[in-house]
Design a protein around this motif. Structure first.
Motif, PDB file in Angstrom:
ATOM      1  N   LEU A   1       0.828  -1.204   0.000  1.00  0.00           N
ATOM      2  CA  LEU A   1       0.000   0.000   0.000  1.00  0.00           C
ATOM      3  C   LEU A   1       0.864   1.256   0.000  1.00  0.00           C
ATOM      4  N   ILE A   2       1.979   1.202   0.743  1.00  0.00           N
ATOM      5  CA  ILE A   2       2.884   2.348   0.774  1.00  0.00           C
ATOM      6  C   ILE A   2       3.495   2.550  -0.609  1.00  0.00           C
ATOM      7  N   ALA A   3       3.934   1.431  -1.217  1.00  0.00           N
ATOM      8  CA  ALA A   3       4.533   1.525  -2.550  1.00  0.00           C
ATOM      9  C   ALA A   3       3.537   2.062  -3.569  1.00  0.00           C
ATOM     10  N   ALA A   4       2.256   1.701  -3.382  1.00  0.00           N
ATOM     11  CA  ALA A   4       1.226   2.170  -4.308  1.00  0.00           C
ATOM     12  C   ALA A   4       0.919   3.642  -4.106  1.00  0.00           C
ATOM     13  N   TYR A   5       1.182   4.142  -2.897  1.00  0.00           N
ATOM     14  CA  TYR A   5       0.791   5.518  -2.578  1.00  0.00           C
ATOM     15  C   TYR A   5       1.941   6.511  -2.725  1.00  0.00           C
ATOM     16  N   VAL A   6       3.136   6.119  -2.219  1.00  0.00           N
ATOM     17  CA  VAL A   6       4.255   7.062  -2.220  1.00  0.00           C
ATOM     18  C   VAL A   6       4.816   7.207  -3.633  1.00  0.00           C
ATOM     19  N   PRO A   7       4.875   8.436  -4.165  1.00  0.00           N
ATOM     20  CA  PRO A   7       5.372   8.645  -5.521  1.00  0.00           C
ATOM     21  C   PRO A   7       6.823   8.172  -5.643  1.00  0.00           C
ATOM     22  N   GLY A   8       7.143   7.501  -6.721  1.00  0.00           N
ATOM     23  CA  GLY A   8       8.510   7.041  -6.942  1.00  0.00           C
ATOM     24  C   GLY A   8       8.814   5.697  -6.316  1.00  0.00           C
TER      25      GLY A   8
ATOM     26  N   THR B   1       7.800   2.689  -6.882  1.00  0.00           N
ATOM     27  CA  THR B   1       7.194   1.642  -7.699  1.00  0.00           C
ATOM     28  C   THR B   1       8.183   0.511  -7.909  1.00  0.00           C
ATOM     29  N   GLY B   2       8.752   0.037  -6.833  1.00  0.00           N
ATOM     30  CA  GLY B   2       9.768  -1.012  -6.900  1.00  0.00           C
ATOM     31  C   GLY B   2       9.163  -2.392  -6.903  1.00  0.00           C
ATOM     32  N   LYS B   3       9.930  -3.310  -6.343  1.00  0.00           N
ATOM     33  CA  LYS B   3       9.586  -4.715  -6.280  1.00  0.00           C
ATOM     34  C   LYS B   3       8.211  -4.977  -5.666  1.00  0.00           C
ATOM     35  N   SER B   4       7.935  -4.293  -4.559  1.00  0.00           N
ATOM     36  CA  SER B   4       6.766  -4.663  -3.774  1.00  0.00           C
ATOM     37  C   SER B   4       5.460  -4.476  -4.545  1.00  0.00           C
ATOM     38  N   LEU B   5       5.464  -3.589  -5.552  1.00  0.00           N
ATOM     39  CA  LEU B   5       4.244  -3.418  -6.338  1.00  0.00           C
ATOM     40  C   LEU B   5       3.960  -4.644  -7.201  1.00  0.00           C
ATOM     41  N   LYS B   6       5.011  -5.407  -7.513  1.00  0.00           N
ATOM     42  CA  LYS B   6       4.819  -6.572  -8.375  1.00  0.00           C
ATOM     43  C   LYS B   6       4.457  -7.815  -7.574  1.00  0.00           C
ATOM     44  N   GLU B   7       4.785  -7.792  -6.301  1.00  0.00           N
ATOM     45  CA  GLU B   7       4.572  -8.990  -5.487  1.00  0.00           C
ATOM     46  C   GLU B   7       3.175  -9.021  -4.895  1.00  0.00           C
ATOM     47  N   LYS B   8       2.228  -9.434  -5.700  1.00  0.00           N
ATOM     48  CA  LYS B   8       0.861  -9.548  -5.214  1.00  0.00           C
ATOM     49  C   LYS B   8       0.620 -10.992  -4.807  1.00  0.00           C
TER      50      LYS B   8
ATOM     51  N   ALA C   1      -5.352  -0.893  -3.023  1.00  0.00           N
ATOM     52  CA  ALA C   1      -4.284   0.042  -3.368  1.00  0.00           C
ATOM     53  C   ALA C   1      -4.585   1.500  -3.042  1.00  0.00           C
ATOM     54  N   ASN C   2      -5.859   1.889  -3.079  1.00  0.00           N
ATOM     55  CA  ASN C   2      -6.170   3.295  -2.792  1.00  0.00           C
ATOM     56  C   ASN C   2      -6.437   3.552  -1.312  1.00  0.00           C
ATOM     57  N   PHE C   3      -6.158   2.557  -0.479  1.00  0.00           N
ATOM     58  CA  PHE C   3      -6.473   2.723   0.944  1.00  0.00           C
ATOM     59  C   PHE C   3      -5.678   3.856   1.586  1.00  0.00           C
ATOM     60  N   LEU C   4      -4.353   3.864   1.357  1.00  0.00           N
ATOM     61  CA  LEU C   4      -3.535   4.886   2.005  1.00  0.00           C
ATOM     62  C   LEU C   4      -3.818   6.279   1.466  1.00  0.00           C
ATOM     63  N   SER C   5      -4.071   6.384   0.144  1.00  0.00           N
ATOM     64  CA  SER C   5      -4.384   7.703  -0.406  1.00  0.00           C
ATOM     65  C   SER C   5      -5.701   8.204   0.179  1.00  0.00           C
TER      66      SER C   5
END
Lengths: 88, 110
Positions: B13-20, B22-29, B38-42
């Motif tokens: 969720l942090i990776a989805a929210y914090v700009p820039g 977009t590393g590994k964790s976004l791919k590991e679903k 994904a929009n929870f933190l925003s």
């Protein structure tokens, strides 16, 4: 992950929970003092969960509060009832 | 900063929210709910949140930051400490409040 599920016949516990995503779920905490009912949006290996339209119940089944969205800590979760309507 | 600590979901969720971020964790679903969350933190960052602890104490304030251990920082100005069913305010803080993640039962929209 998908290859693994195709070759084995066992269903992992968390796969059952994965199927509940988008539907109502009843969460019972291990200290038996709180229960939550809401729509499951997401969860992880620790069973931390994102829930929507949640109602919080006390141990006696009394409604405590409602929250439109929450991130629930999985640490103290005892039981999940897919489709459960709550303590009443 | 290592974002991939503690909860995989919160890290995602942090990776989805914090700009820039977009590393590994976004791919590991690992489970299908990650994308839906994904929009929870925003939805909750910089808005009024309520943090309930296992002890039953509730903190109301503005969410500044959260990490994978559910460590939470509520922004100073008006953080209220509430107890009981009627949410009676027993304390308020003018400075930032750090809540250690192990105490957190949930964080939700106020």
């Amino acid at each position: 992950m998908s290859e693994q599920t195709e070759t084995t016949t066992t269903v992992l516990p968390l796969e059952i929970i994965d199927k509940c995503i988008g539907s109502q779920i009843h969460v019972i905490m291990s200290s038996q003092d709180k229960e939550f009912v809401g729509k499951l949006v997401g969860f992880d290996d620790f069973v931390n969960m994102v829930l929507e339209d949640v109602t919080e119940y006390a141990s006696n089944g009394e409604k405590v509060t409602t929250r439109s969205k929450m991130l629930l800590n999985g640490n103290h979760i005892a039981m999940l009832v897919p489709g459960g309507a709550g303590p009443q | 900063m290592n974002l991939r600590v503690g909860s995989p979901l919160i890290s995602y969720l942090i990776a989805a929210y914090v700009p820039g971020q977009t590393g590994k964790s976004l791919k590991e679903k690992r489970f299908s709910g990650y994308g839906r969350s994904a929009n929870f933190l925003s939805g909750i960052t910089n808005s009024a949140v309520v943090v309930k602890l296992h002890s039953g104490i509730t903190y109301k304030g503005t969410l500044q930051s959260i990490d994978g251990y559910m460590n939470i920082v509520l922004e100073g100005r008006d953080v209220q400490e509430c107890v009981g069913k009627d949410s009676k305010v027993v304390n308020s803080f003018k400075n930032d409040v750090f809540i250690r993640g192990n105490n957190v039962l949930y964080i939700g929209i106020d």
